[in-house]
Design a protein around this motif. Sequence first.
Motif, PDB file in Angstrom:
ATOM      1  N   ALA A 612     -31.781  10.299  -0.779  1.00 10.96           N
ATOM      2  CA  ALA A 612     -31.878  10.767   0.706  1.00 10.96           C
ATOM      3  C   ALA A 612     -33.137   9.969   1.300  1.00 10.96           C
ATOM      4  O   ALA A 612     -34.136   9.636   0.971  1.00 10.96           O
ATOM      5  CB  ALA A 612     -32.523  12.236   0.769  1.00 10.96           C
ATOM      6  N   ARG A 614     -34.761   8.382   5.313  1.00 17.29           N
ATOM      7  CA  ARG A 614     -35.034   8.287   6.853  1.00 17.29           C
ATOM      8  C   ARG A 614     -35.549   6.871   7.233  1.00 17.29           C
ATOM      9  O   ARG A 614     -36.309   6.087   6.631  1.00 17.29           O
ATOM     10  CB  ARG A 614     -36.240   9.342   7.057  1.00 17.29           C
ATOM     11  N   THR A 616     -36.129   3.899  10.657  1.00 17.78           N
ATOM     12  CA  THR A 616     -36.016   3.833  11.880  1.00 17.78           C
ATOM     13  C   THR A 616     -35.993   2.134  12.267  1.00 17.78           C
ATOM     14  O   THR A 616     -36.929   1.545  11.555  1.00 17.78           O
ATOM     15  CB  THR A 616     -37.398   4.111  12.315  1.00 17.78           C
ATOM     16  N   ARG A 649     -32.293   5.523  14.446  1.00 12.32           N
ATOM     17  CA  ARG A 649     -32.974   6.507  13.824  1.00 12.32           C
ATOM     18  C   ARG A 649     -31.674   6.963  12.807  1.00 12.32           C
ATOM     19  O   ARG A 649     -30.934   7.567  13.349  1.00 12.32           O
ATOM     20  CB  ARG A 649     -33.506   7.599  14.441  1.00 12.32           C
ATOM     21  N   LEU A 651     -30.364   9.151   9.345  1.00 10.64           N
ATOM     22  CA  LEU A 651     -30.614   9.925   8.205  1.00 10.64           C
ATOM     23  C   LEU A 651     -29.259   9.584   7.166  1.00 10.64           C
ATOM     24  O   LEU A 651     -28.199   9.764   7.540  1.00 10.64           O
ATOM     25  CB  LEU A 651     -30.348  11.452   8.321  1.00 10.64           C
ATOM     26  N   ASP A 653     -27.422  10.246   3.223  1.00  9.45           N
ATOM     27  CA  ASP A 653     -27.207  11.182   2.077  1.00  9.45           C
ATOM     28  C   ASP A 653     -26.389  10.505   1.185  1.00  9.45           C
ATOM     29  O   ASP A 653     -25.094  10.485   1.340  1.00  9.45           O
ATOM     30  CB  ASP A 653     -27.228  12.837   2.550  1.00  9.45           C
ATOM     31  N   THR A 815     -30.890  17.986  14.422  1.00  6.67           N
ATOM     32  CA  THR A 815     -31.298  17.624  13.051  1.00  6.67           C
ATOM     33  C   THR A 815     -32.046  16.235  12.872  1.00  6.67           C
ATOM     34  O   THR A 815     -33.078  16.132  12.332  1.00  6.67           O
ATOM     35  CB  THR A 815     -30.013  17.216  12.168  1.00  6.67           C
ATOM     36  N   LEU A 816     -31.847  15.310  13.832  1.00  6.68           N
ATOM     37  CA  LEU A 816     -32.718  14.252  13.677  1.00  6.68           C
ATOM     38  C   LEU A 816     -34.084  14.449  14.092  1.00  6.68           C
ATOM     39  O   LEU A 816     -34.995  14.095  13.687  1.00  6.68           O
ATOM     40  CB  LEU A 816     -32.018  12.993  14.630  1.00  6.68           C
ATOM     41  N   ARG A 819     -35.968  16.230  11.330  1.00  7.20           N
ATOM     42  CA  ARG A 819     -36.192  15.328  10.087  1.00  7.20           C
ATOM     43  C   ARG A 819     -37.314  14.259  10.492  1.00  7.20           C
ATOM     44  O   ARG A 819     -37.961  13.793   9.579  1.00  7.20           O
ATOM     45  CB  ARG A 819     -35.153  14.690   9.669  1.00  7.20           C
ATOM     46  N   PHE A 820     -37.215  13.664  11.764  1.00  8.06           N
ATOM     47  CA  PHE A 820     -38.063  12.757  12.220  1.00  8.06           C
ATOM     48  C   PHE A 820     -39.419  13.358  13.045  1.00  8.06           C
ATOM     49  O   PHE A 820     -40.189  12.528  13.216  1.00  8.06           O
ATOM     50  CB  PHE A 820     -37.397  11.719  12.972  1.00  8.06           C
TER      51      PHE A 820
END
Length: 837
Positions: A612, A614, A616, A649, A651, A653, A815-816, A819-820
Amino acid sequence: MRLFRFLGILLLLAVLLPVLAVQFFGGAIAREVVAALNQRLQTEIVIQAYDLSLLRSFPYLSADLRGVTVAGSDGSRLLEAERVACRLDLASLFGKVRINGIRVVNGRLQLLTDVDGNPNYLLTGYTSVGDRGAEAAVESGVDFQIEEARLTRVELIYLDRQLRTDAHLTVSDATFSGVFGAKAYELTTDAELFVNYLDQDEFRYLSGESLRLLGRTSIDHAAGRYTLDPLRIYSGELSLEAAGTLRPTAEGLETDLRLSSRSGTLEDVFALLPPVYSASLEDLETSGALSLAASVVGSWTTTDYPRIDGRLDFTEGRVGSPRLEVDAKDLELAATFAYLDGPRGGVQTFEVEHLTGTFSGEPFDLGLRLENLKDPVITFRADGSLPLSLLPALLDEAPGAGGAGTLRLRGVSLTGRYADMLEPRRMGRVASSGTIVVEDAEVELGDHRLSFPAGTLVLRDNALSVGDLAVETNRSSFTFSGEATNLIPVLFSDSLNTRDAALVFEARLTGDRFDVQEMLDLFEPASGETAATPPPAGGPPDRGAGGIMELLDGRFEAEIATWTWDKLEGEDFRGQLIFAPGQLTVRGVCDAMEGEFRVDATTDFGLLTHTAARITATGVDAPQFFAQNDEFGQDFLTSANLEGRMNARLLLDLYYDDAGAVDYNRLRAMAGLEILDGELHDFDLLENFAFALKTGDLERVRFTRLSNYIEIADRTVYLPAMFVQSSAINLTVSGSHTFDQYLEYYIKVNAGQVIANKISRHNDRLEVLPARNGLFNLYYTITGPLEDYRVETDKQAVKNDFRRSELRRERIRRTLAERFASPIELVPPVNDGDLTD
């Protein structure tokens, strides 16, 4: 002349009479032998055929039994043989049948003892020859006066569940001589056999060894005692002599033996060790004087072992190995076995009092003591120089390992209970100390070579300090320093790590260059396998590293000047590598692709390896982003079609298969991205639009800003509705594109702008057209496989998909933002009010 004729006739009669007797009475004699065996052994004997022969074993008779099967006393198959030959006196032709020998050829003998000590070969009670009580033998007219038994090409299975012993041997030829029918007699043994394996308490001994047994044993049935006087065992050049007594009991075996040897080499001694210990020593070449003397006294039962006292000396020795590049000289070894009495009973100990010598002219001195083999207390010490070429002998689980260079040991010691060394929470009871200095060392792991130019390791009980340990490989160079605990429990952990041992550490890693894939390949279990291509924007180590990851719990503060991972390249990484059992987290910032990346990625190594992440990206060159990520596995839109700077950005999975490749069926991703001052060129989909006015306008299309949210799921890329303002045309587009190249796009184009473009000159400067809504619009759908898609007009379908995509856009944005932990507004919602025209 008459005398010669008379003697000739007598000689002829002497030859012919036995032959004739065999012809007339052979069948009856053979049947008597079979009947006598059935009566005496009191078990089920199946014999397919039998006959009597004179010539086969002259001057004796031979009763040949073929296809013989003998059941054991527990109903199991005790003996299966192609042939069992009973040797008879020649006088058996004319009187009482006497059997004085037996031979088993091409058979399988299975000797079993259950946990209570009951054997499957207890077929009859003891009966002495001439005993009037032996009614079965008298009634049958057959005397058993066996003085020789022989086994030829017989497979021997021995399983004693009481003593936890399991053996599989092949007897090529064995002869046992003695008056077997007597109450007490002397047995002479001469046997050659091959040991497939001999297992005792889950340890395997003598695997694949050829032995010869030669000696005398006094057998006393009345006293139940066997006296070796002596028995010699030959293995290679080793000659081992055993003398003393053995006495079976209801609980096991009483022993009183003395063992001695003054011939052989250390190679022969290593061959007697379990393969788990001796496999890495099998090609050692040794010379020197070897002597062994020991006694084995006491009970061998399900709960107890006999006490062993003895001594092994090896002097003026030399050990070499072409494979390990080892040449040790002036070896002096003194090892003792001792049974020590104590307040709670005796304990068995083993000690290497000293092992001294020189490697490449540099001295070393080692010592080891194991006290109480049932609950060992270990005392180990080492001083001097040891070559890293010994690594394969020390790490038998790394068959591809090798090494060069030197480890200098200064006062290294380890003392404590072995049970405490296995448990991290009890390591406080274990004492260790010493310093290990690494000098110009090299280690081979499979196809990879690691160099350690310098470094120092200091042991302080449960702590290990590492000072400036330099590491170099073909494509990496770095140094790390720090401190770790629980090293010993990790080294002693089993393959499943059932005690949850973990190396806890805090360290700093600095490097000039670092190749991620090369580091991950070090954990590959086999050489020659192709490493998996890394996933886009980061991913996990290969599943082969999962076992090691279970043993790590700590962090590296990392600073790396340049790094690579397959096609990915970057500079100036600053961050942390955080390890937890079965998990790796990478957090940091680096320069790459002419921009900057911030990464926070966690990989779990379980039944399914999962990452998982993240990420940038700021000011990244878009063509490099596509190229270094291997075009994301597609050739629809590639680095050759795209120009511009990208901010994003992401995400991710990601799941991986057993080979470390991305499982695209499970891939999930969300992204908010924008490309500034960009250009699309030679993009076939745009060039084939039926509504294009001039071909040149769509061969190169410039845009000021292209931004949107994207989702990847179920092997499909989803594109919410977005406005594209370019040099050729302005339009709004939404849709999806599968990994199998199936297209489903929905497009709205301003009709007035289309007409204006048809009558205007070609825009050579590729200036971006102004945004305008116009009085009416054109609506297109693009569906079908990439090789044969359809372009159709369908206003309602376009409007419906735009509305559906707004829900997807908002879900991705929300969602972004969560999470960020920051607001994200790339593009405003699409205004479709003018769609009512």
